[in-house]
Motif scaffolding. Sequence first.
Motif, mmCIF file in Angstrom:
data_model
loop_
_atom_site.group_PDB
_atom_site.id
_atom_site.type_symbol
_atom_site.label_atom_id
_atom_site.label_comp_id
_atom_site.label_asym_id
_atom_site.label_seq_id
_atom_site.Cartn_x
_atom_site.Cartn_y
_atom_site.Cartn_z
ATOM 1 N N ILE A 146 60.945 36.748 -20.007
ATOM 2 C CA ILE A 146 62.289 37.201 -19.634
ATOM 3 C C ILE A 146 62.195 38.100 -18.403
ATOM 4 N N ASN A 147 62.975 37.771 -17.378
ATOM 5 C CA ASN A 147 63.081 38.611 -16.184
ATOM 6 C C ASN A 147 64.373 39.418 -16.255
ATOM 7 N N VAL A 148 64.326 40.640 -15.724
ATOM 8 C CA VAL A 148 65.505 41.498 -15.679
ATOM 9 C C VAL A 148 65.598 42.121 -14.292
ATOM 10 N N ILE A 149 66.756 41.938 -13.654
ATOM 11 C CA ILE A 149 67.059 42.616 -12.399
ATOM 12 C C ILE A 149 68.172 43.613 -12.708
ATOM 13 N N SER A 150 67.915 44.895 -12.486
ATOM 14 C CA SER A 150 68.909 45.938 -12.706
ATOM 15 C C SER A 150 69.355 46.496 -11.361
ATOM 16 N N VAL A 151 70.664 46.619 -11.199
ATOM 17 C CA VAL A 151 71.235 47.176 -9.973
ATOM 18 C C VAL A 151 71.963 48.460 -10.349
ATOM 19 N N VAL A 152 71.534 49.576 -9.744
ATOM 20 C CA VAL A 152 72.071 50.896 -10.064
ATOM 21 C C VAL A 152 73.294 51.183 -9.186
ATOM 22 N N HIS A 153 74.402 51.563 -9.852
ATOM 23 C CA HIS A 153 75.635 51.897 -9.136
ATOM 24 C C HIS A 153 75.966 53.381 -9.205
ATOM 25 N N PHE A 154 75.321 54.085 -10.123
ATOM 26 C CA PHE A 154 75.575 55.518 -10.265
ATOM 27 C C PHE A 154 74.289 56.172 -10.742
ATOM 28 N N ASP A 155 73.834 57.192 -10.029
ATOM 29 C CA ASP A 155 72.590 57.882 -10.354
ATOM 30 C C ASP A 155 72.604 59.266 -9.708
ATOM 31 N N PRO A 156 73.351 60.229 -10.285
ATOM 32 C CA PRO A 156 73.469 61.537 -9.650
ATOM 33 C C PRO A 156 72.246 62.434 -9.817
ATOM 34 N N GLY A 157 71.292 62.070 -10.659
ATOM 35 C CA GLY A 157 70.134 62.905 -10.972
ATOM 36 C C GLY A 157 69.343 63.366 -9.762
ATOM 37 N N PRO A 158 68.794 62.550 -8.903
ATOM 38 C CA PRO A 158 68.632 61.118 -9.182
ATOM 39 C C PRO A 158 67.478 60.895 -10.152
ATOM 40 N N PHE A 159 67.615 59.851 -10.959
ATOM 41 C CA PHE A 159 66.606 59.526 -11.948
ATOM 42 C C PHE A 159 65.343 58.988 -11.281
ATOM 43 N N SER A 160 65.527 58.249 -10.184
ATOM 44 C CA SER A 160 64.390 57.647 -9.492
ATOM 45 C C SER A 160 64.678 57.559 -8.001
ATOM 46 N N ARG A 161 63.641 57.514 -7.207
ATOM 47 C CA ARG A 161 63.779 57.356 -5.758
ATOM 48 C C ARG A 161 63.156 56.036 -5.350
ATOM 49 N N PRO A 162 63.771 55.339 -4.385
ATOM 50 C CA PRO A 162 63.244 54.025 -3.991
ATOM 51 C C PRO A 162 61.963 54.114 -3.170
ATOM 52 N N ASN A 163 61.152 53.047 -3.256
ATOM 53 C CA ASN A 163 59.992 52.967 -2.376
ATOM 54 C C ASN A 163 60.461 52.458 -1.006
ATOM 55 N N ASP A 164 59.568 52.154 -0.105
ATOM 56 C CA ASP A 164 59.925 51.803 1.275
ATOM 57 C C ASP A 164 60.825 50.575 1.400
ATOM 58 N N ASP A 165 60.714 49.623 0.479
ATOM 59 C CA ASP A 165 61.558 48.429 0.587
ATOM 60 C C ASP A 165 62.785 48.481 -0.318
ATOM 61 N N GLY A 166 63.048 49.631 -0.921
ATOM 62 C CA GLY A 166 64.276 49.815 -1.678
ATOM 63 C C GLY A 166 64.161 49.616 -3.177
ATOM 64 N N VAL A 167 62.995 49.285 -3.682
ATOM 65 C CA VAL A 167 62.828 49.090 -5.120
ATOM 66 C C VAL A 167 62.630 50.440 -5.795
ATOM 67 N N LEU A 168 63.439 50.692 -6.815
ATOM 68 C CA LEU A 168 63.352 51.944 -7.569
ATOM 69 C C LEU A 168 62.250 51.890 -8.622
ATOM 70 N N TRP A 169 62.077 50.717 -9.233
ATOM 71 C CA TRP A 169 61.083 50.571 -10.292
ATOM 72 C C TRP A 169 60.768 49.095 -10.474
ATOM 73 N N SER A 170 59.531 48.811 -10.817
ATOM 74 C CA SER A 170 59.104 47.442 -11.121
ATOM 75 C C SER A 170 57.956 47.504 -12.118
ATOM 76 N N ASN A 171 57.900 46.511 -13.014
ATOM 77 C CA ASN A 171 56.774 46.445 -13.948
ATOM 78 C C ASN A 171 55.649 45.552 -13.417
ATOM 79 N N ASN A 172 55.799 45.025 -12.189
ATOM 80 C CA ASN A 172 54.799 44.145 -11.572
ATOM 81 C C ASN A 172 54.485 42.930 -12.441
#
Length: 142
Positions: free
Chosen positions: A36-62
């Motif tokens: 199962i693949n999951v693509i999550s798109v964040v629309h609200f993150d005031p924390g911020p909970f995570s910061r993107p890497n150089d290409d814009g990905v916030l998190w990946s399980n590789n």
Amino acid sequence: MKVAYDALVEQTGGFACEEKRALLTTDFIYRTARGINVISVVHFDPGPFSRPNDDGVLWSNNCRKADGTADGCRMTVHGEQLTLGERRHLEVDFSGIATKYRGYLNGEAVPSASQIEAVQVVNSARGADLKAEISGLDVTLG
């Protein structure tokens, strides 16, 4: 595959813990030969909970489980952002995201309609009060 809807978020108070999670995401879940693949798109993150890497990905399980064995691919990126208290129309082009971030999805092609498991809008908070309202959901295949 495109998803569109109107959304409103309201957060009362600040954060009660260090995690600072108050997220609204649109998730696309689909089946591949690998899992199962999951693509999550964040629309609200005031924390911020995570910061993107150089290409814009916030998190990946590789495409791996915690023990390193092969698994379905999961990734999170930013999408159109919501402002507290302001209703906004959101549109997510999951086909475009899957193409752009193909390297994070085991190089697999954009899934066919028969592979789709679910589309979900997720309100996820810890140590915060987050209210989300959505309406007018439209899912377009193809």
